[in-house]
Design a protein around this motif. Sequence first.
Motif, PDB file in Angstrom:
ATOM      1  N   GLY A 173      37.474  45.719  50.630  1.00  0.00           N
ATOM      2  CA  GLY A 173      37.245  46.010  49.214  1.00  0.00           C
ATOM      3  C   GLY A 173      37.900  44.959  48.335  1.00  0.00           C
ATOM      4  N   LEU A 174      39.100  44.542  48.713  1.00  0.00           N
ATOM      5  CA  LEU A 174      39.782  43.466  47.976  1.00  0.00           C
ATOM      6  C   LEU A 174      39.051  42.138  48.125  1.00  0.00           C
ATOM      7  CD1 LEU A 174      43.570  44.124  48.658  1.00  0.00           C
ATOM      8  CD2 LEU A 174      42.414  44.146  46.445  1.00  0.00           C
ATOM      9  N   THR A 175      38.611  41.823  49.346  1.00  0.00           N
ATOM     10  CA  THR A 175      37.921  40.542  49.539  1.00  0.00           C
ATOM     11  C   THR A 175      36.585  40.514  48.811  1.00  0.00           C
ATOM     12  OG1 THR A 175      36.854  41.217  51.620  1.00  0.00           O
ATOM     13  CG2 THR A 175      39.020  40.152  51.779  1.00  0.00           C
ATOM     14  N   LEU A 176      35.943  41.666  48.668  1.00  0.00           N
ATOM     15  CA  LEU A 176      34.698  41.730  47.894  1.00  0.00           C
ATOM     16  C   LEU A 176      34.965  41.560  46.407  1.00  0.00           C
ATOM     17  CD1 LEU A 176      32.666  44.613  49.530  1.00  0.00           C
ATOM     18  CD2 LEU A 176      31.849  42.317  49.100  1.00  0.00           C
ATOM     19  N   ASN A 177      35.969  42.264  45.930  1.00  0.00           N
ATOM     20  CA  ASN A 177      36.263  42.260  44.499  1.00  0.00           C
ATOM     21  C   ASN A 177      36.847  40.940  44.027  1.00  0.00           C
ATOM     22  OD1 ASN A 177      36.076  43.757  42.103  1.00  0.00           O
ATOM     23  ND2 ASN A 177      38.254  44.249  42.181  1.00  0.00           N
ATOM     24  N   HIS A 178      37.507  40.223  44.915  1.00  0.00           N
ATOM     25  CA  HIS A 178      38.164  38.961  44.555  1.00  0.00           C
ATOM     26  C   HIS A 178      37.801  37.868  45.561  1.00  0.00           C
ATOM     27  CE1 HIS A 178      40.515  41.064  41.551  1.00  0.00           C
ATOM     28  NE2 HIS A 178      40.795  41.979  42.467  1.00  0.00           N
ATOM     29  N   PHE A 218      39.885  34.442  48.360  1.00  0.00           N
ATOM     30  CA  PHE A 218      39.892  34.379  49.813  1.00  0.00           C
ATOM     31  C   PHE A 218      38.991  33.313  50.410  1.00  0.00           C
ATOM     32  CE2 PHE A 218      41.039  38.706  48.617  1.00  0.00           C
ATOM     33  CZ  PHE A 218      42.227  38.853  49.306  1.00  0.00           C
ATOM     34  N   THR A 219      38.116  32.722  49.628  1.00  0.00           N
ATOM     35  CA  THR A 219      37.205  31.728  50.201  1.00  0.00           C
ATOM     36  C   THR A 219      37.220  30.466  49.358  1.00  0.00           C
ATOM     37  OG1 THR A 219      35.319  32.512  48.926  1.00  0.00           O
ATOM     38  CG2 THR A 219      35.636  33.490  51.094  1.00  0.00           C
ATOM     39  N   SER A 220      36.894  29.401  50.022  1.00  0.00           N
ATOM     40  CA  SER A 220      36.763  28.142  49.304  1.00  0.00           C
ATOM     41  C   SER A 220      35.304  27.895  48.937  1.00  0.00           C
ATOM     42  CB  SER A 220      37.287  26.995  50.173  1.00  0.00           C
ATOM     43  OG  SER A 220      36.520  26.902  51.356  1.00  0.00           O
ATOM     44  N   GLY A 221      34.429  28.807  49.336  1.00  0.00           N
ATOM     45  CA  GLY A 221      33.013  28.663  49.031  1.00  0.00           C
ATOM     46  C   GLY A 221      32.286  27.706  49.958  1.00  0.00           C
ATOM     47  N   LYS A 222      32.946  27.271  51.004  1.00  0.00           N
ATOM     48  CA  LYS A 222      32.328  26.314  51.929  1.00  0.00           C
ATOM     49  C   LYS A 222      31.670  27.060  53.075  1.00  0.00           C
ATOM     50  CE  LYS A 222      34.009  22.396  50.228  1.00  0.00           C
ATOM     51  NZ  LYS A 222      33.318  21.215  49.912  1.00  0.00           N
ATOM     52  N   GLU A 223      30.375  26.859  53.192  1.00  0.00           N
ATOM     53  CA  GLU A 223      29.682  27.389  54.351  1.00  0.00           C
ATOM     54  C   GLU A 223      29.405  26.239  55.305  1.00  0.00           C
ATOM     55  OE1 GLU A 223      26.446  26.712  51.240  1.00  0.00           O
ATOM     56  OE2 GLU A 223      28.036  28.165  51.211  1.00  0.00           O
ATOM     57  N   VAL A 224      29.228  26.584  56.573  1.00  0.00           N
ATOM     58  CA  VAL A 224      28.945  25.590  57.599  1.00  0.00           C
ATOM     59  C   VAL A 224      27.451  25.651  57.890  1.00  0.00           C
ATOM     60  CG1 VAL A 224      29.387  24.867  59.969  1.00  0.00           C
ATOM     61  CG2 VAL A 224      31.246  25.815  58.581  1.00  0.00           C
ATOM     62  N   VAL A 225      26.771  24.538  57.630  1.00  0.00           N
ATOM     63  CA  VAL A 225      25.326  24.461  57.838  1.00  0.00           C
ATOM     64  C   VAL A 225      25.062  23.495  58.983  1.00  0.00           C
ATOM     65  CG1 VAL A 225      23.106  23.845  56.809  1.00  0.00           C
ATOM     66  CG2 VAL A 225      24.885  24.902  55.394  1.00  0.00           C
ATOM     67  N   THR A 226      24.294  23.948  59.957  1.00  0.00           N
ATOM     68  CA  THR A 226      23.871  23.073  61.045  1.00  0.00           C
ATOM     69  C   THR A 226      22.347  23.045  61.068  1.00  0.00           C
ATOM     70  OG1 THR A 226      23.994  24.889  62.642  1.00  0.00           O
ATOM     71  CG2 THR A 226      25.912  23.472  62.468  1.00  0.00           C
TER      72      THR A 226
END
Length: 179
Positions: free
Chosen positions: A14-19, A23-31
């Motif tokens: 719930g905290l990670t969803l709300n904020h 918790f993330t840098s917004g970096k996804e890994v694309v292959t």
Amino acid sequence: MVSFTILLFFAVSGLTLNHADWFTSGKEVVTKDSGNVNLSWVNQSDTAKINKLQLVEYFRNKHEVKGAVSDFRIDDNECSITFNGPGYIADSFIDRETGKYELTVTRFGFIAVINDLHKGRDSGKAWSWIIDISAVLMTLVSISGIVLICFIKKKRLSGFIIAAVGTIACYLIYKLFVP
């Protein structure tokens, strides 16, 4: 104690969803990958003869694609398959004339997996049961607190007042501050 782990999971997620920005840098890994499927699998004049299962299993075995098939489209020139899982998406595009395909797999990270599990997104029937069971357990824990306060004469009135104040506060915050 039966519900300890799942209650902790839903509290943290719930905290990670709300904020999410905490918790993330917004970096996804694309292959990306490409190749060719057997031309007879896709080059059929009757699109009903295209063996969808064979194509899906090809990507699962060759590229270790996971997740459920959320979309399978066939048009005149191309087939596209989308696989979704918690924190995961894989898109494949197959040229029906040549059998050549391009596969893009995106992994959004651990926090995205937790957030998707919290919401039950792309997590399957078994996880849906976990969500339902945990909701029932949390409801029972809440109701048992109200029942227990009824048997403690010294704390009963103050307990009900505190519960009422908490309920009213949540309602007022909703009415006044939620757009």
